[in-house]
Enzyme design. Structure first.
Site, PDB file in Angstrom:
ATOM      1  N   GLN A  95      40.550  54.767  31.959  1.00 30.33           N
ATOM      2  CA  GLN A  95      41.391  54.191  33.004  1.00 30.33           C
ATOM      3  C   GLN A  95      42.722  54.934  33.067  1.00 30.33           C
ATOM      4  O   GLN A  95      43.450  55.022  32.079  1.00 30.33           O
ATOM      5  CB  GLN A  95      41.636  52.712  32.708  1.00 30.33           C
ATOM      6  CG  GLN A  95      42.838  52.090  33.388  1.00 30.33           C
ATOM      7  CD  GLN A  95      42.673  51.954  34.888  1.00 30.33           C
ATOM      8  OE1 GLN A  95      43.222  52.745  35.637  1.00 30.33           O
ATOM      9  NE2 GLN A  95      41.912  50.970  35.317  1.00 30.33           N
ATOM     10  N   SER A 128      47.386  31.868  38.541  1.00 29.14           N
ATOM     11  CA  SER A 128      46.605  31.743  39.771  1.00 29.14           C
ATOM     12  C   SER A 128      45.121  31.612  39.460  1.00 29.14           C
ATOM     13  O   SER A 128      44.417  30.799  40.070  1.00 29.14           O
ATOM     14  CB  SER A 128      46.854  32.960  40.665  1.00 29.14           C
ATOM     15  OG  SER A 128      46.015  32.946  41.797  1.00 29.14           O
ATOM     16  N   GLY A 141      40.558  30.263  40.038  1.00 26.43           N
ATOM     17  CA  GLY A 141      39.476  31.144  39.631  1.00 26.43           C
ATOM     18  C   GLY A 141      39.713  32.578  40.093  1.00 26.43           C
ATOM     19  O   GLY A 141      40.728  32.882  40.721  1.00 26.43           O
ATOM     20  N   GLN A 179      38.365  37.687  43.772  1.00 28.25           N
ATOM     21  CA  GLN A 179      37.625  38.925  44.010  1.00 28.25           C
ATOM     22  C   GLN A 179      36.935  39.347  42.727  1.00 28.25           C
ATOM     23  O   GLN A 179      37.598  39.622  41.719  1.00 28.25           O
ATOM     24  CB  GLN A 179      38.569  40.040  44.479  1.00 28.25           C
ATOM     25  CG  GLN A 179      37.843  41.353  44.760  1.00 28.25           C
ATOM     26  CD  GLN A 179      38.777  42.425  45.295  1.00 28.25           C
ATOM     27  OE1 GLN A 179      39.858  42.106  45.780  1.00 28.25           O
ATOM     28  NE2 GLN A 179      38.366  43.670  45.206  1.00 28.25           N
ATOM     29  N   GLU A 231      40.727  45.689  36.083  1.00 25.28           N
ATOM     30  CA  GLU A 231      41.119  45.408  34.701  1.00 25.28           C
ATOM     31  C   GLU A 231      42.242  44.381  34.623  1.00 25.28           C
ATOM     32  O   GLU A 231      42.302  43.575  33.687  1.00 25.28           O
ATOM     33  CB  GLU A 231      41.522  46.698  33.979  1.00 25.28           C
ATOM     34  CG  GLU A 231      41.814  46.464  32.500  1.00 25.28           C
ATOM     35  CD  GLU A 231      42.035  47.761  31.717  1.00 25.28           C
ATOM     36  OE1 GLU A 231      42.696  47.694  30.663  1.00 25.28           O
ATOM     37  OE2 GLU A 231      41.575  48.828  32.162  1.00 25.28           O
ATOM     38  N   ARG A 284      42.650  41.766  36.548  1.00 28.94           N
ATOM     39  CA  ARG A 284      42.022  40.451  36.648  1.00 28.94           C
ATOM     40  C   ARG A 284      41.311  40.069  35.345  1.00 28.94           C
ATOM     41  O   ARG A 284      41.336  38.911  34.928  1.00 28.94           O
ATOM     42  CB  ARG A 284      41.028  40.440  37.816  1.00 28.94           C
ATOM     43  CG  ARG A 284      41.669  40.157  39.167  1.00 28.94           C
ATOM     44  CD  ARG A 284      40.765  40.559  40.314  1.00 28.94           C
ATOM     45  NE  ARG A 284      40.850  41.986  40.576  1.00 28.94           N
ATOM     46  CZ  ARG A 284      39.894  42.693  41.159  1.00 28.94           C
ATOM     47  NH1 ARG A 284      38.770  42.113  41.513  1.00 28.94           N
ATOM     48  NH2 ARG A 284      40.058  43.983  41.368  1.00 28.94           N
ATOM     49  N   GLU A 333      41.707  52.631  43.254  1.00 28.71           N
ATOM     50  CA  GLU A 333      42.226  51.281  43.034  1.00 28.71           C
ATOM     51  C   GLU A 333      43.726  51.319  42.743  1.00 28.71           C
ATOM     52  O   GLU A 333      44.498  50.518  43.256  1.00 28.71           O
ATOM     53  CB  GLU A 333      41.496  50.604  41.880  1.00 28.71           C
ATOM     54  CG  GLU A 333      41.959  49.162  41.662  1.00 28.71           C
ATOM     55  CD  GLU A 333      41.473  48.554  40.354  1.00 28.71           C
ATOM     56  OE1 GLU A 333      41.324  47.328  40.297  1.00 28.71           O
ATOM     57  OE2 GLU A 333      41.278  49.316  39.390  1.00 28.71           O
ATOM     58  N   ALA A 358      50.093  47.668  45.593  1.00 30.11           N
ATOM     59  CA  ALA A 358      51.330  47.621  46.370  1.00 30.11           C
ATOM     60  C   ALA A 358      52.553  47.979  45.549  1.00 30.11           C
ATOM     61  O   ALA A 358      53.578  48.348  46.099  1.00 30.11           O
ATOM     62  CB  ALA A 358      51.504  46.222  46.969  1.00 30.11           C
TER      63      ALA A 358
END
Length: 298
Positions: free
Chosen positions: A50, A66, A71, A74, A94, A96, A127, A132
């Site tokens: 990565q 969150s 849950g 995505q 990763e 998430r 990714e 952002a």
């Protein structure tokens, strides 16, 4: 590449890889995407290659809160782990996965894909670019990796990413700046506008320090880079015969060529004629080797 790849990966093109990754949903989203599998979180492992190594603790905590409430919206993209087909390696998501661990989830939703090692790296870069919170240098380095490692052209990248070619060219020109100036940009002490103005300077490092110390605006920085050192010629003296300001097309071409090879390119075109001179400034022997490699390609 194997023909039984289920039409995944580079065979579908960069836009298809981007569709697989997709932008990370906002915390306000409430409808989870449909996963391929629900797997125990302990059977999912990060990608050892990565390219992104830093994960901001505060952002992970917000994401974990969150996830605990709503849950994982995505699913995480995974492939079968090369060393153990009963385990999975993260291709994208990763953050998430880390946040899900903090939220103490036992099972997580995943999308199972068949990617080669090369495709996994490409998806990871895509990714990261889509995030952002990337600074301009990180974003430019992502585009440069896609071009260098996978042969994507600047024009094709612009088309696939839905950005203008000039946007990519201007962004990648930032990589021509010395590392200390890039660091100032990463730290937010100067803006991308300041940085672009400094590219044409003979000593961008010194001018960057002056910009930070005096809090100069982008316009003031542009004026500073155009100011010539004191050579004993009065300010009102006329320029020497033959000295002309470069036209916009020439400057744009210099920018495109500089972005394409990652080195500063200058074009001296004789006004009204068809001849001229191109000069390439290299900062290391490795860059000189790269110039030789480019010129020797037939």
């Amino acid at each position: 590449m194997s023909n039984n790849k289920k039409n995944r990966g580079l065979g579908r093109g960069l836009s298809a890889l981007m569709a697989d990754v997709g932008p990370e949903p906002t915390p306000s989203a409430t409808t989870p995407a449909r996963p391929d599998l629900i797997v125990p979180i302990e059977r999912v492992f990060p990608n050892p290659d990565q390219p992104r190594r830093s994960f901001t603790p505060d952002q992970l905590e917000d994401l974990a809160a969150s996830i605990k409430a709503k849950g994982i919206i995505q699913p995480i993209i995974v492939r079968a782990r090369p060393s153990n087909k009963d385990e999975y390696e993260i291709v994208a998501g990763e953050r998430r996965w880390r946040a899900a661990q903090m939220a103490q989830l036992h099972d997580i939703p995943v999308l199972l894909r068949e990617f080669s090692d090369t495709e996994v790296l490409e998806v990871a870069i895509i990714e990261n670019i889509q995030r952002a919170d990337l600074n301009p240098v990180e974003e430019a380095m992502g585009y440069r990796q896609l071009m260098d490692k996978f042969g994507h052209t600047q024009e094709k990248l612009a088309e696939e990413l839905g950005k203008s070619r000039s946007y990519l060219a201007n962004l990648m020109r930032l990589l021509q700046l010395p590392s200390d100036v890039q660091e100032l940009l990463v730290e937010g002490k100067i803006s991308a506008g300041h940085a672009r103005a400094l590219i044409t300077s003979d000593d961008p490092s010194a001018l960057a320090k002056q910009v930070v110390a005096q809090g100069l605006s982008v316009r003031a920085t542009e004026a500073l880079t155009k100011k010539k050192p004191d050579t004993g010629v009065s300010a009102g003296a006329k320029p020497r015969s033959g000295s002309t300001e470069k036209d916009a097309d020439t400057k744009a071409l210099e920018g495109d060529l500089s972005a394409a090879i990652g080195m500063q390119v200058q074009i001296a075109h004789k006004p009204g004629g068809e001849s001229g001179q191109i000069s390439i400034k290299y900062a290391s022997l490795d860059q000189l080797d790269e110039i030789c490699r480019i010129l020797s390609v037939t």
